[in-house]
Design an enzyme around this catalytic site. Structure first.
Site, PDB file in Angstrom:
ATOM      1  N   GLU A 212      52.124  52.043  31.103  1.00 54.96           N
ATOM      2  CA  GLU A 212      53.393  51.896  30.553  1.00 54.96           C
ATOM      3  C   GLU A 212      53.255  53.089  29.262  1.00 54.96           C
ATOM      4  O   GLU A 212      53.398  52.423  27.971  1.00 54.96           O
ATOM      5  CB  GLU A 212      53.562  50.485  29.914  1.00 54.96           C
ATOM      6  CG  GLU A 212      53.847  49.418  31.024  1.00 54.96           C
ATOM      7  CD  GLU A 212      54.344  48.238  30.695  1.00 54.96           C
ATOM      8  OE1 GLU A 212      54.030  47.999  29.245  1.00 54.96           O
ATOM      9  OE2 GLU A 212      54.700  47.350  31.202  1.00 54.96           O
ATOM     10  N   GLU A 335      54.004  45.860  38.336  1.00 52.85           N
ATOM     11  CA  GLU A 335      54.279  44.503  37.448  1.00 52.85           C
ATOM     12  C   GLU A 335      55.478  44.009  37.606  1.00 52.85           C
ATOM     13  O   GLU A 335      56.543  44.635  37.414  1.00 52.85           O
ATOM     14  CB  GLU A 335      53.912  44.847  35.931  1.00 52.85           C
ATOM     15  CG  GLU A 335      52.517  45.315  35.767  1.00 52.85           C
ATOM     16  CD  GLU A 335      52.313  45.231  34.253  1.00 52.85           C
ATOM     17  OE1 GLU A 335      53.115  44.645  33.471  1.00 52.85           O
ATOM     18  OE2 GLU A 335      51.304  46.261  33.893  1.00 52.85           O
TER      19      GLU A 335
END
Ligand code: AHR
Length: 542
Positions: A212, A335
């Site tokens: 991320e 995710e």
């Protein structure tokens, strides 16, 4: 910037999030599902074992373990517990994960990885430092590190998907970890592994280049171009060490990001030729911001996962065109889950403790229905999504919770376990004519959502069906367009009267699957009635 949490950022960006939700369109597969029939009419499903989307890569049903809360410590590793083995591994968790058959597990983060020095977690345990993990404000004793994870993976029969620190970590140390894990002997880092008691290399094949990195909450957050260049250099050095690697670059953290898709494009402009895949992340909420607390909308949100996949594929293929590259990237949805209640852990509430209770989401029936739908969406996109991780596996936003006496299966465990148990072979390109209902900012959504697989090796066909109608049953008629299967092997349904019902250690069987009457087939048709608010799995033998 340093103290901004993912939740805080999400709240600030919620206007963006709603704007994204407002333009939801259906992907190729879901569009077929939206061809509606009259309300009350049966949903007609057309299955032909010759019509498939793709071979199923079982890594689509992977999971994730982060050094976060009680995922590792007290989750899978608890030395001193009567439930643990001589390595400190929880035997009950090993048995559960082994029996589930999780094919691949991502580790060690997540946000955690962006500040992690892997050298802290290897070597003699008594010499490993106690470190303040800044991502979750927790203490990491480093008693569990790379070698313990590899040993645990072997014990549960899974493949490691290793995350690399491209936040505070250098590309040189990323390549050093590959050398530590994958080179036999005779080099600085491979010999260090041998000194640590591991003679044979692990040959870890799949690696995530950071986590991320588009998020202002991420340690080492940088611009897309900076990250793309760093990922390029990490990939270059890692491939010099081991050319067989499969490398995943960090895509957008989700459609709520203001840089959504633009981040992906800029990153890939820098590193397309050096990587194999791009990551996607997504967490779903049934709250005021995302659904207006409307459960009928919530159980349709898997269609917005398909929109996200379609948009990300489009960016990958556009950059492929720019580069005149023969290579097509695959996607790693590394995710995904429902997560919105236990949010308070972000970067503040670890209280500098070891194994604090963070992100211990308790899942209810409607969460499991959406998780079933999300599995259907991943299956329908199996031609491009080759790997996905239910985030996470134990204690932290997870299907399994541990305490000192044993473990608990939350509702989302069941649809996940069905996919692991029954989805094999090729993903069917199933056509569905279903009655629809109106969902705000999404338009007409089919009540009945179907995905399935056919395994030519053993002749088994499996279908997974979500009935989004929260009040009424729906009749489903499967039309077998080639050979109708003969024997029902498994027939189970997950349903209940209370969408908000959940399991606890005191009442662990409150929401569990039930047997579903085995449907009969005649004249090439199988007809049955799905209960309201249900997810059903049926498997037939040849
Ligand atoms: O899975 C929990 C967190 O969610 C991960 O650490 C991070 O990657 C994401 O924001």
């Amino acid at each position: 910037m340093a103290s901004i949490s993912r939740r805080h950022f999400l709240q600030q960006a919620s206007g963006t999030s709603l704007a994204c939700a407002s333009s939801i369109m259906f992907s190729r597969a879901s569009w077929a599902q939206a061809r509606s029939t009259a309300a009350g009419a049966p949903a007609r499903v057309y299955v032909d074992s010759r019509r498939t989307i793709s071979a199923l890569d079982r890594n689509l049903f992977g999971s994730f373990l982060e050094h976060l809360g009680r995922a590792i410590y007290e989750g899978i590793y608890e030395p001193g517990s009567s439930l643990s083995d001589e390595n400190g591994f929880r035997k009950d968790v090993i048995a559960e994960v082994h029996q589930l058959g999780v094919p691949i597990i991502r580790y060690p983060g997540g946000n955690f990885v962006s500040g992690y020095d892997w050298l802290d977690g290897v070597g003699p345990k008594q010499e490993r430092p106690r470190v303040l993990d800044k991502a979750w404000n927790s203490i990491n004793t480093n008693q569990f590190g790379t070698n313990e994870f590899m040993a645990w993976c072997k014990a549960v029969g899974t493949e490691p998907l290793m995350g690399l620190n491209l936040g505070t970590g250098s590309t040189e140390m990323a390549a050093a970890l590959v050398e530590y894990c994958n080179v036999g002997k005779g080099t600085r880092w491979s010999d260090l592994r041998r000194k640590h008691g591991v003679a044979e290399p692990y040959k870890v094949r799949r690696w995530c280049l950071g986590n991320e990195m588009d998020g202002p909450w991420q340690i080492g957050h940088m611009t897309a171009t900076e990250y793309g260049l760093k990922a390029q250099d990490a990939a270059r050095q890692m491939r010099y060490v081991d050319p067989s690697l499969q490398l995943i670059a960090c895509g957008s953290s989700g459609p709520f990001m203001p840089t959504y898709l633009e981040w992906d494009r800029e990153v890939l402009e820098q590193c397309y030729d050096y990587v194999d895949a791009l990551s996607l992340h997504r967490y779903f909420s049934n709250n005021a911001e995302e659904t207006g607390n409307d459960s009928a909308k919530f159980v349709a949100m898997n269609l917005s996962m398909e929109k996200q996949i379609a948009e990300t594929v489009a960016v990958c293929d556009m950059v492929q065109g720019h580069k005149r590259s023969p290579k097509k990237l695959w996607l790693s949805f590394d995710e995904w889950n429902v997560w919105y209640r236990a949010r308070s852990g972000d970067a503040v509430n670890g209280h500098e403790k070891e194994a604090p209770h963070l992100l211990e989401e308790v899942y209810n029936l409607e969460d499991a229905l959406l998780v079933g739908g999300l599995i259907n969406s991943l299956l329908r996109n199996a031609d491009r999504v080759k790997l996905a991780c239910l985030a996470q596996l134990v204690n932290v936003i997870a299907p399994i919770t541990t305490n000192s006496k044993g473990l608990l299966r939350h509702t989302i465990y069941f649809p996940y376990s069905w996919a692991l148990q029954m989805a094999h072979g090729s993903v069917l390109n199933i056509m569905v004519d279903s009655p629809t209902y109106e969902v705000s900012k999404m338009g007409q959504v089919p009540y009945v959502d179907v995905a399935g697989t056919f395994n030519a090796e053993d002749g088994k066909t499996s279908v997974f069906i979500l009935n989004r109608d929260l009040s009424n049953p729906h009749v489903v008629e499967i039309n077998w367009q080639d050979k109708a299967p003969e024997r029902v092997l498994v027939s189970s349904v997950f349903t209940g009267n209370d969408l908000k019902a959940f399991n606890t250690f005191e009442a662990p069987q409150k929401v569990v699957p039930q047997n579903f009457d085995k449907p009969t087939t005649s004249g090439g048709r199988t007809k049955f009635e799905l209960p309201a608010r249900s997810y059903t799995a049926i498997q037939w033998g040849a």
